[in-house]
Design a protein around this motif. Structure first.
Motif, PDB file in Angstrom:
ATOM      1  N   GLN A 117     -13.654  38.083  -2.673  1.00 28.69           N
ATOM      2  CA  GLN A 117     -14.286  37.090  -3.545  1.00 28.69           C
ATOM      3  C   GLN A 117     -13.889  35.689  -3.097  1.00 28.69           C
ATOM      4  O   GLN A 117     -14.740  34.802  -2.991  1.00 28.69           O
ATOM      5  N   ILE A 121     -16.397  32.749  -1.700  1.00 30.50           N
ATOM      6  CA  ILE A 121     -16.455  31.436  -2.348  1.00 30.50           C
ATOM      7  C   ILE A 121     -16.178  30.332  -1.328  1.00 30.50           C
ATOM      8  O   ILE A 121     -16.905  29.340  -1.254  1.00 30.50           O
ATOM      9  N   TYR A 125     -19.061  27.639  -0.375  1.00 27.77           N
ATOM     10  CA  TYR A 125     -18.976  26.284  -0.918  1.00 27.77           C
ATOM     11  C   TYR A 125     -18.148  25.322  -0.087  1.00 27.77           C
ATOM     12  O   TYR A 125     -18.247  24.111  -0.269  1.00 27.77           O
ATOM     13  N   LEU A 149     -19.761  36.668  -4.857  1.00 25.85           N
ATOM     14  CA  LEU A 149     -19.938  35.283  -5.306  1.00 25.85           C
ATOM     15  C   LEU A 149     -20.089  35.222  -6.820  1.00 25.85           C
ATOM     16  O   LEU A 149     -19.470  34.389  -7.487  1.00 25.85           O
ATOM     17  N   LEU A 153     -17.285  33.410  -9.099  1.00 27.50           N
ATOM     18  CA  LEU A 153     -17.642  32.227  -9.888  1.00 27.50           C
ATOM     19  C   LEU A 153     -17.425  32.467 -11.375  1.00 27.50           C
ATOM     20  O   LEU A 153     -16.978  31.577 -12.098  1.00 27.50           O
TER      21      LEU A 153
END
Length: 177
Positions: A117, A121, A125, A149, A153
């Motif tokens: 994860q 991320i 980003y 994702l 998040l």
């Protein structure tokens, strides 16, 4: 019958002045700006004598002058917005300490995520990769990337209250990979 340009200007202001003001108001949203635009457009249109100008043609000229001024103003305003920071010093400078604290806090929360994860991320980003790009880098399917994702998040956002403060983490939020 050909009228002189000053008669056409007078008739235009008397008969169509309100309509021109409403037109300018629709473009600007300000009564004062609309009045200024109409005045300036009338000066531009009738500042020099024009032969053979009829009332409908004069109104078309004035409307076009109003529109051109609105477009020119938006260009000037856009240019000013791009360079204004070079000419104007801010009255007060906000401290960057709260933003730094939030970044450090986010970094800590990111480290608490399961590795896949966190990787998804960061690649999405920070490295600005697409879902397919992340899938290629990690050697997993696009569907798995979307899931990582989404879960990551959700976990990160669940630890932040709507007012921006950190809340107590609920147990069981992280899904191990």
């Amino acid at each position: 019958m050909a009228r002189s340009w000053d008669e056409v200007a007078t008739r235009l202001v008397v008969e169509r002045g309100d309509a021109l003001s409403r037109y300018a108001y629709l473009l600007t949203g300000s009564v004062d700006d609309a009045a200024d635009l109409v005045q300036e457009a009338l000066v531009r249109t009738f500042g020099t004598p024009r032969l053979g100008l009829t009332l409908p043609r004069a109104e078309a000229y004035v409307r076009r002058a109003i529109l051109n001024q609105v477009i020119d103003r938006s260009r000037r305003d856009g240019t000013w917005r791009r360079v204004r920071h070079l000419a104007v010093a801010p009255a007060a400078v906000d401290s960057s300490a709260p933003a730094s604290d939030d970044r450090l806090d986010l970094f800590g929360r990111l480290r608490e995520l399961p590795p896949r994860q966190a990787a998804c991320i960061v690649l999405r980003y920070y490295d600005d990769l697409t879902v397919d790009g992340i899938a290629g880098v990690l050697g997993i399917s696009s569907g798995a990337v979307k899931r990582y994702l989404s879960d990551g998040l959700r976990t990160l956002s669940s630890s932040i209250d709507p007012d921006g403060t950190r809340s107590a983490r609920a147990g069981g939020e992280n899904v191990s990979t």
